[in-house]
Design a protein around this motif. Structure first.
Motif, PDB file in Angstrom:
ATOM      1  N   ARG A 254       0.841  -1.207   0.000  1.00 52.29           N
ATOM      2  CA  ARG A 254       0.000   0.000   0.000  1.00 52.29           C
ATOM      3  C   ARG A 254       0.875   1.256   0.000  1.00 52.29           C
ATOM      4  O   ARG A 254       1.036   1.930   1.018  1.00 52.29           O
ATOM      5  N   PRO A 255       1.467   1.593  -1.145  1.00 52.00           N
ATOM      6  CA  PRO A 255       2.294   2.799  -1.210  1.00 52.00           C
ATOM      7  C   PRO A 255       1.503   4.080  -0.970  1.00 52.00           C
ATOM      8  O   PRO A 255       2.100   5.137  -0.738  1.00 52.00           O
ATOM      9  N   ASP A 256       0.181   3.982  -1.024  1.00 52.50           N
ATOM     10  CA  ASP A 256      -0.663   5.156  -0.787  1.00 52.50           C
ATOM     11  C   ASP A 256      -0.794   5.509   0.689  1.00 52.50           C
ATOM     12  O   ASP A 256      -1.240   6.609   1.034  1.00 52.50           O
ATOM     13  N   LEU A 257      -0.424   4.591   1.578  1.00 53.32           N
ATOM     14  CA  LEU A 257      -0.559   4.838   3.006  1.00 53.32           C
ATOM     15  C   LEU A 257       0.561   5.742   3.501  1.00 53.32           C
ATOM     16  O   LEU A 257       1.723   5.569   3.133  1.00 53.32           O
ATOM     17  N   GLY A 258       0.209   6.665   4.374  1.00 52.60           N
ATOM     18  CA  GLY A 258       1.199   7.570   4.919  1.00 52.60           C
ATOM     19  C   GLY A 258       2.146   6.880   5.882  1.00 52.60           C
ATOM     20  O   GLY A 258       1.768   5.924   6.568  1.00 52.60           O
ATOM     21  N   VAL A 259       3.375   7.371   5.935  1.00 51.11           N
ATOM     22  CA  VAL A 259       4.372   6.821   6.849  1.00 51.11           C
ATOM     23  C   VAL A 259       3.919   6.982   8.289  1.00 51.11           C
ATOM     24  O   VAL A 259       4.118   6.089   9.125  1.00 51.11           O
ATOM     25  N   GLU A 260       3.293   8.104   8.617  1.00 48.54           N
ATOM     26  CA  GLU A 260       2.861   8.343   9.996  1.00 48.54           C
ATOM     27  C   GLU A 260       1.816   7.325  10.442  1.00 48.54           C
ATOM     28  O   GLU A 260       1.862   6.821  11.573  1.00 48.54           O
ATOM     29  N   LEU A 261       0.862   7.021   9.568  1.00 45.33           N
ATOM     30  CA  LEU A 261      -0.171   6.047   9.905  1.00 45.33           C
ATOM     31  C   LEU A 261       0.442   4.674  10.155  1.00 45.33           C
ATOM     32  O   LEU A 261       0.147   4.023  11.172  1.00 45.33           O
ATOM     33  N   LEU A 262       1.311   4.232   9.239  1.00 46.71           N
ATOM     34  CA  LEU A 262       1.929   2.913   9.409  1.00 46.71           C
ATOM     35  C   LEU A 262       2.821   2.870  10.644  1.00 46.71           C
ATOM     36  O   LEU A 262       2.810   1.873  11.371  1.00 46.71           O
ATOM     37  N   SER A 263       3.577   3.911  10.873  1.00 44.46           N
ATOM     38  CA  SER A 263       4.470   3.936  12.033  1.00 44.46           C
ATOM     39  C   SER A 263       3.694   3.857  13.324  1.00 44.46           C
ATOM     40  O   SER A 263       4.059   3.108  14.248  1.00 44.46           O
ATOM     41  N   ALA A 264       2.610   4.628  13.413  1.00 51.36           N
ATOM     42  CA  ALA A 264       1.788   4.603  14.630  1.00 51.36           C
ATOM     43  C   ALA A 264       1.107   3.254  14.798  1.00 51.36           C
ATOM     44  O   ALA A 264       1.026   2.719  15.908  1.00 51.36           O
ATOM     45  N   MET A 265       0.652   2.681  13.690  1.00 49.78           N
ATOM     46  CA  MET A 265      -0.056   1.404  13.748  1.00 49.78           C
ATOM     47  C   MET A 265       0.861   0.280  14.202  1.00 49.78           C
ATOM     48  O   MET A 265       0.411  -0.685  14.826  1.00 49.78           O
ATOM     49  N   LEU A 266       2.156   0.414  13.939  1.00 46.21           N
ATOM     50  CA  LEU A 266       3.124  -0.623  14.298  1.00 46.21           C
ATOM     51  C   LEU A 266       3.945  -0.227  15.531  1.00 46.21           C
ATOM     52  O   LEU A 266       4.881  -0.928  15.887  1.00 46.21           O
ATOM     53  N   GLN A 267       3.625   0.919  16.135  1.00 43.08           N
ATOM     54  CA  GLN A 267       4.303   1.397  17.345  1.00 43.08           C
ATOM     55  C   GLN A 267       5.799   1.576  17.114  1.00 43.08           C
ATOM     56  O   GLN A 267       6.621   1.251  17.971  1.00 43.08           O
ATOM     57  N   LEU A 268       6.137   2.111  15.950  1.00 42.19           N
ATOM     58  CA  LEU A 268       7.529   2.413  15.643  1.00 42.19           C
ATOM     59  C   LEU A 268       7.864   3.809  16.131  1.00 42.19           C
ATOM     60  O   LEU A 268       7.100   4.743  15.908  1.00 42.19           O
ATOM     61  N   SER A 269       9.001   3.967  16.763  1.00 42.69           N
ATOM     62  CA  SER A 269       9.391   5.281  17.287  1.00 42.69           C
ATOM     63  C   SER A 269       9.869   6.171  16.142  1.00 42.69           C
ATOM     64  O   SER A 269      10.261   5.697  15.088  1.00 42.69           O
TER      65      SER A 269
END
Length: 269
Positions: A254-269
């Motif tokens: 899903r290249p359309d997904l924002g980095v912020e959304l994915l990072s928060a969803m995966l609890q990445l700092s």
């Protein structure tokens, strides 16, 4: 409270964290109202490929006489953009609906392909009526990978949010026998999720009493689960230990997904 959560709290405005978020889609409005919704069945190559891939893995499963009557066949090696279940988990039909349900403030809890095998004797574990206690709000997308036409096929069975509220939620996990549950349920209906391979249901297992896997014939089903930003229980080890791998694969799916959304969803700092 874990340090990760404390850091997030200090980095965000309180109003943003705790402000209720109205769901936008009619699907999620129904999940919010009744606790579940049955959308159109999924068709296409991902379902067919998943059937073939994971059915082949069931031959190595050794059923147990105790504990949960199922095995998760999804592994670390399946975290790959070419894997059909991974693609489904991040598809608009699943991820986008879950994101709407949580107002984009969601965590990926688990991706599972559950092979439920035939059992005999008394029901056990999740075959009892119960609620999930990992969070106050949760989201399952359940997709059958074989036809589930009746009781023998081990359908997912549940009651809606209103009936669950009438029964009440205890402070501890309850495993409720059928006769006791029938008394508490009264005249409220129970729902069997039946359907052909590819049939899907969205359900909040924290607000709908449910059971499953009472199989006489084996059942194969995908379970993709999301929780809020602050669940009571952390995501399963497969997710926690492979966050970066999931992030990289998800960006390809899903290249359309924002980095912020994915990072928060995966609890990445």
């Amino acid at each position: 409270m874990p340090v990760r959560y404390l850091t997030k709290l200090f980095d965000m405005r309180w109003g943003y964290i705790f402000k209720p978020y109205p769901v936008r889609t009619s699907i999620c409005q129904e999940v919010e109202r009744s606790g579940y919704q049955v959308p159109d069945a999924l068709d296409g190559p991902n379902v067919v490929e998943a059937q073939e891939m994971y059915r082949a893995r069931t031959t190595s499963v050794v059923p147990k006489d105790s504990g949960h009557p199922f095995v998760n066949l999804f592994s670390k090696e399946d975290i790959h953009p070419d894997n059909p279940v991974f693609r489904l988990a991040f598809s608009p039909e699943i991820l986008d609906v879950a994101a709407d349900y949580f107002g984009n403030k969601l965590i990926l809890d688990s991706i599972q392909v559950l092979y439920s095998y035939s059992t005999k004797g008394d029901v056990r574990e999740s075959q009892h009526w119960h609620l999930d206690y990992a969070d106050r709000k949760s989201f399952h997308a359940i997709i059958y990978l074989n036809d589930v036409n009746g009781d023998d096929d081990g359908p997912f069975v549940f009651v809606d949010k209103a009936a669950t509220q009438q029964i009440g939620r205890s402070m501890i996990v309850r495993r409720i026998a059928d006769d006791q549950f029938a008394r508490e349920l009264g005249n409220n209906p129970r729902h069997q999720f039946l359907g052909r391979s590819g049939s899907m249901v969205y359900v909040d297992p924290s607000v709908c009493y449910h059971y499953g896997s009472r199989c006489k014939e084996s059942r194969l089903a995908i379970f993709v689960t999301f929780s809020s930003w602050f669940p009571y229980v952390q995501p399963v080890p497969l997710i926690r230990e492979n966050r970066e791998r999931i992030f990289q694969a998800a960006q390809q799916v899903r290249p359309d997904l924002g980095v912020e959304l994915l990072s928060a969803m995966l609890q990445l700092s």
